[in-house]
Design a protein around this motif. Structure first.
Motif, PDB file in Angstrom:
ATOM      1  N   GLU A 105     -23.503 -14.636  25.878  1.00 10.76           N
ATOM      2  CA  GLU A 105     -24.091 -13.353  25.463  1.00 10.76           C
ATOM      3  C   GLU A 105     -24.938 -12.737  26.582  1.00 10.76           C
ATOM      4  O   GLU A 105     -25.022 -11.512  26.695  1.00 10.76           O
ATOM      5  CB  GLU A 105     -24.911 -13.513  24.174  1.00 10.76           C
ATOM      6  CG  GLU A 105     -24.163 -14.108  22.969  1.00 10.76           C
ATOM      7  CD  GLU A 105     -22.982 -13.278  22.457  1.00 10.76           C
ATOM      8  OE1 GLU A 105     -22.686 -12.204  23.020  1.00 10.76           O
ATOM      9  OE2 GLU A 105     -22.350 -13.726  21.481  1.00 10.76           O
ATOM     10  N   GLU A 157     -19.097 -12.861  14.296  1.00 12.19           N
ATOM     11  CA  GLU A 157     -18.262 -13.052  15.487  1.00 12.19           C
ATOM     12  C   GLU A 157     -16.777 -12.876  15.169  1.00 12.19           C
ATOM     13  O   GLU A 157     -16.022 -12.387  16.002  1.00 12.19           O
ATOM     14  CB  GLU A 157     -18.522 -14.434  16.108  1.00 12.19           C
ATOM     15  CG  GLU A 157     -19.936 -14.589  16.665  1.00 12.19           C
ATOM     16  CD  GLU A 157     -20.148 -13.890  18.014  1.00 12.19           C
ATOM     17  OE1 GLU A 157     -19.171 -13.563  18.701  1.00 12.19           O
ATOM     18  OE2 GLU A 157     -21.324 -13.665  18.373  1.00 12.19           O
ATOM     19  N   GLU A 187     -15.761 -14.190  22.452  1.00  8.72           N
ATOM     20  CA  GLU A 187     -16.096 -14.057  21.021  1.00  8.72           C
ATOM     21  C   GLU A 187     -15.147 -14.911  20.162  1.00  8.72           C
ATOM     22  O   GLU A 187     -15.533 -15.393  19.097  1.00  8.72           O
ATOM     23  CB  GLU A 187     -16.071 -12.597  20.544  1.00  8.72           C
ATOM     24  CG  GLU A 187     -16.850 -11.585  21.397  1.00  8.72           C
ATOM     25  CD  GLU A 187     -18.364 -11.774  21.461  1.00  8.72           C
ATOM     26  OE1 GLU A 187     -18.862 -12.894  21.236  1.00  8.72           O
ATOM     27  OE2 GLU A 187     -19.053 -10.782  21.773  1.00  8.72           O
ATOM     28  N   HIS A 190     -16.754 -18.097  19.967  1.00  9.87           N
ATOM     29  CA  HIS A 190     -17.971 -18.016  19.147  1.00  9.87           C
ATOM     30  C   HIS A 190     -17.622 -18.064  17.662  1.00  9.87           C
ATOM     31  O   HIS A 190     -18.382 -18.603  16.862  1.00  9.87           O
ATOM     32  CB  HIS A 190     -18.748 -16.731  19.452  1.00  9.87           C
ATOM     33  CG  HIS A 190     -19.177 -16.606  20.888  1.00  9.87           C
ATOM     34  ND1 HIS A 190     -19.827 -15.515  21.379  1.00  9.87           N
ATOM     35  CD2 HIS A 190     -19.032 -17.471  21.930  1.00  9.87           C
ATOM     36  CE1 HIS A 190     -20.075 -15.701  22.674  1.00  9.87           C
ATOM     37  NE2 HIS A 190     -19.589 -16.875  23.018  1.00  9.87           N
TER      38      HIS A 190
END
Ligand code: FE2
Ligand code: FE2
Length: 290
Positions: A105, A157, A187, A190
């Motif tokens: 991030e 996410e 992502e 994630h």
């Protein structure tokens, strides 16, 4: 000895994305190493932003400003989630990926800052702040960890991956396309870490864990819906703006609605988590309300 071409590539990979956001301390070299997550460099010089009108550039600069703030905040989201996971005794593979997500991030925020500069000509820093996750010291640690994982990773996410895929598909500008692809690739992981941990925790937690997850489902879905419903920056989403990676709020509603119906609810139900009226709450009526 390496060839000059690969030396040049290595130099490019280590080049700071947003140099003005660095600390000026000797930590910077190690930071660049951490940020070198994706080996495909962004073709920064190929941006077609110069062909846009000032209004279109302004619209895109404001969008990337909001994206930068969201990515910056996500650093703290994963840091807080990591605390919950450690407290619940989560396995090493989940912990390392959660910490890795926080690092990703930081990188996403850097990419966004560079995009703001491309469209707006300004070096803007993300506003300070931190996200808070539900925290109840009275409840079992496992329940808090799995509920917050569901919120952050499974819902937010996973939605990020679906909206990024759709946005990337309409993007023609090579820089915006590469940036969105790079962020999307992270992502996906994630989201995966959340679904993997959720299954793990539910297998250990019994009915109490299922109840904790079921309670979080409507909260998590509403959280993303609030973001989708939010007012957008001023300025029309022209065809040229779309080419640079921007959809209309109406399109985003349709994407979220199908994400709930086709991905999130089936995923939770497959794990035995009841989802109540979620499919209807974000069905046709909600999707067309923009
Ligand atoms: Fe991100
Ligand atoms: Fe993320």
């Amino acid at each position: 000895m390496s060839a000059p071409a690969s030396d040049a590539l290595a130099e490019e990979l280590f080049e700071p994305v947003s140099a003005w956001w660095l600390s000026g301390t000797p930590l910077e070299a190690e930071h660049q190493r951490l940020m070198r997550r994706r080996l495909t460099p962004i073709p920064w010089s190929e941006t077609t932003a110069a062909a846009l009108s000032p209004a279109e550039r302004g619209r895109l600069a404001e969008t990337w400003t909001r994206r930068a703030a969201a990515e910056y905040l996500a650093v703290s989201t994963f840091a807080v989630l990591a605390i919950d996971l450690v407290a619940a005794g989560a396995p090493a593979a989940v912990l390392s990926l959660c910490m890795r997500a926080g690092i990703d991030e930081v990188r996403h925020a850097e990419l966004c800052l560079r995009m703001i500069e491309i469209y707006g000509g300004k070096r803007v820093l993300p506003p300070p702040g931190m996200s808070s996750l539900p925290d109840d010291p009275e409840r079992p640690r496992l329940h808090q960890a799995l509920a917050n994982t569901l919120l952050v990773s499974c819902v937010s996410e996973t939605y990020a991956t679906t909206v990024l895929t759709a946005t990337r598909d309409l993007t023609r500008d090579p820089v915006a396309h590469a940036v969105l692809t790079s962020i999307y690739s992270d992502e996906v992981m994630h989201a995966r870490l959340g679904w993997s941990y959720l299954r793990f925790a539910l297998e250990r937690g019994g009915q109490g864990a299922i109840d904790a997850a079921a309670q979080m489902v409507p909260v998590a879905l509403r959280g993303v819906a609030n973001v989708v419903e939010r007012e957008r920056p001023v300025g029309e989403v022209t065809d040229q703006v779309r080419d640079h990676g921007l959809m209309t709020p109406a399109e985003e509603r349709v994407i979220y609605s199908s994400c709930v119906r086709e991905v999130l609810v089936p995923g939770f139900e497959a794990l035995g988590i009841p989802c109540g009226t979620a499919v209807d709450d974000y069905g046709e009526t909600w999707a067309r309300a923009a």
